[in-house]
Design a protein around this motif. Sequence first.
Motif, PDB file in Angstrom:
ATOM      1  N   SER A 119       1.250  -0.182  -4.021  1.00 55.97           N
ATOM      2  CA  SER A 119       1.992   0.002  -2.776  1.00 55.97           C
ATOM      3  C   SER A 119       1.379   1.083  -1.898  1.00 55.97           C
ATOM      4  N   LEU A 147      10.630  -3.124   4.461  1.00 57.50           N
ATOM      5  CA  LEU A 147       9.825  -1.964   4.075  1.00 57.50           C
ATOM      6  C   LEU A 147      10.573  -1.099   3.063  1.00 57.50           C
ATOM      7  N   ASN A 148      11.844  -0.827   3.354  1.00 54.51           N
ATOM      8  CA  ASN A 148      12.647   0.003   2.457  1.00 54.51           C
ATOM      9  C   ASN A 148      12.716  -0.581   1.049  1.00 54.51           C
ATOM     10  N   LEU A 197       0.169   0.528   1.871  1.00 53.50           N
ATOM     11  CA  LEU A 197       0.563   1.377   2.988  1.00 53.50           C
ATOM     12  C   LEU A 197      -0.652   1.956   3.705  1.00 53.50           C
ATOM     13  N   ARG A 210      10.607  -2.563  -0.619  1.00 53.96           N
ATOM     14  CA  ARG A 210       9.387  -2.404  -1.407  1.00 53.96           C
ATOM     15  C   ARG A 210       9.105  -0.932  -1.697  1.00 53.96           C
ATOM     16  N   ILE A 211       9.266  -0.082  -0.674  1.00 53.23           N
ATOM     17  CA  ILE A 211       8.935   1.328  -0.845  1.00 53.23           C
ATOM     18  C   ILE A 211       9.899   1.998  -1.815  1.00 53.23           C
ATOM     19  N   LEU A 213      10.170   7.339   3.409  1.00 55.74           N
ATOM     20  CA  LEU A 213       8.857   7.459   2.771  1.00 55.74           C
ATOM     21  C   LEU A 213       8.356   8.893   2.792  1.00 55.74           C
ATOM     22  N   VAL A 257       7.686   3.078  -4.787  1.00 53.63           N
ATOM     23  CA  VAL A 257       7.211   4.407  -4.395  1.00 53.63           C
ATOM     24  C   VAL A 257       8.310   5.455  -4.583  1.00 53.63           C
ATOM     25  N   ASN A 258       9.380   5.393  -3.789  1.00 56.13           N
ATOM     26  CA  ASN A 258      10.451   6.399  -3.893  1.00 56.13           C
ATOM     27  C   ASN A 258      10.963   6.525  -5.324  1.00 56.13           C
TER      28      ASN A 258
END
Length: 305
Positions: free
Chosen positions: A197, A163-164, A201, A166-167, A223, A171-172
């Motif tokens: 993304s 998860l980390n 989510l 991809r996010i 997130l 995203v981040n």
Amino acid sequence: MGAKGEFQRQTSAFRDRVTADGSSGFPAVAGRYHLYVSLACPWASRAVLVRKLKGLEDAIGMTVVDPERDERGWAFRAGRVTPAGQADPLHGWSYLSEAYVATDPEFDGRVTVPVLWDTETNRIVNNESSEIVRMLNAEFDAVATNPGLDLYPEDLRDEIDALNDRIYDTVNNGVYRAGFATSQEAYEEAVTALFESLEWLEGLLADRRYLTGDRITEADVRLLMTLVRFDPVYVGHFKCNLKRIVDLPNLWAYTRDLYQQPGVADTVSFDHIKTHYYATHPTINPTRIVPLGPVIDWDEPHGRG
């Protein structure tokens, strides 16, 4: 910046570790370490939140820098009416760059937060937020008031890591890749990946309360710090405006769910967030006018229980 106008993030320079048993040379003892953070920065805010959730406020000191960053970097300024930063209580420094030079006189990179400072050796231990979060979560349990909380449980580590990955990328860091892009191609590439993304989510959170199920983990902490900044800053300032978080019902309820957890709202300052972004990036917002909105009801019941 890359060749086609894409934003490229600097690699963190200091990567030593604090360990519970002291085998790293940096033992996890109360009163030895100090966090330098910005309440505006999502990376630093991860560390602020984990320190709060683990109950490490008395064991690890913390100083908040001024939200307005200029060409000299993050500053220690006390006395501003609002939003205020703090004076450096350890050395009386004016700028966080002084901590970097004290650690490495040859350092010539970008000065970033958070910084985990060792008061015994008088140097930076680490300035990589993901590693600081892991240390706060696992290594300081002997001096934490909430040692039972584990944000990186062994049975979920593979899922959290996936998860980390991809996010973080889409995203981040994706919002920054969109906001700092200097070409249409780089901007559209970043925004497309970002909203793909976010929609992913949105679907994931239709069937589970948190990212890995019924437990809040490190993935949620990481997130959340992007999501709380999304509508107030990233939609307008970084042109991430295909949708707002409030337009994604599962993601918006999930964000409120996390925000309303005990202690979380105490670590979020929208004054610092908006002042920093709108007043610090003159190429994006040359007038430095800070918008009054948006009006968001963070206390609206989330219904996720």
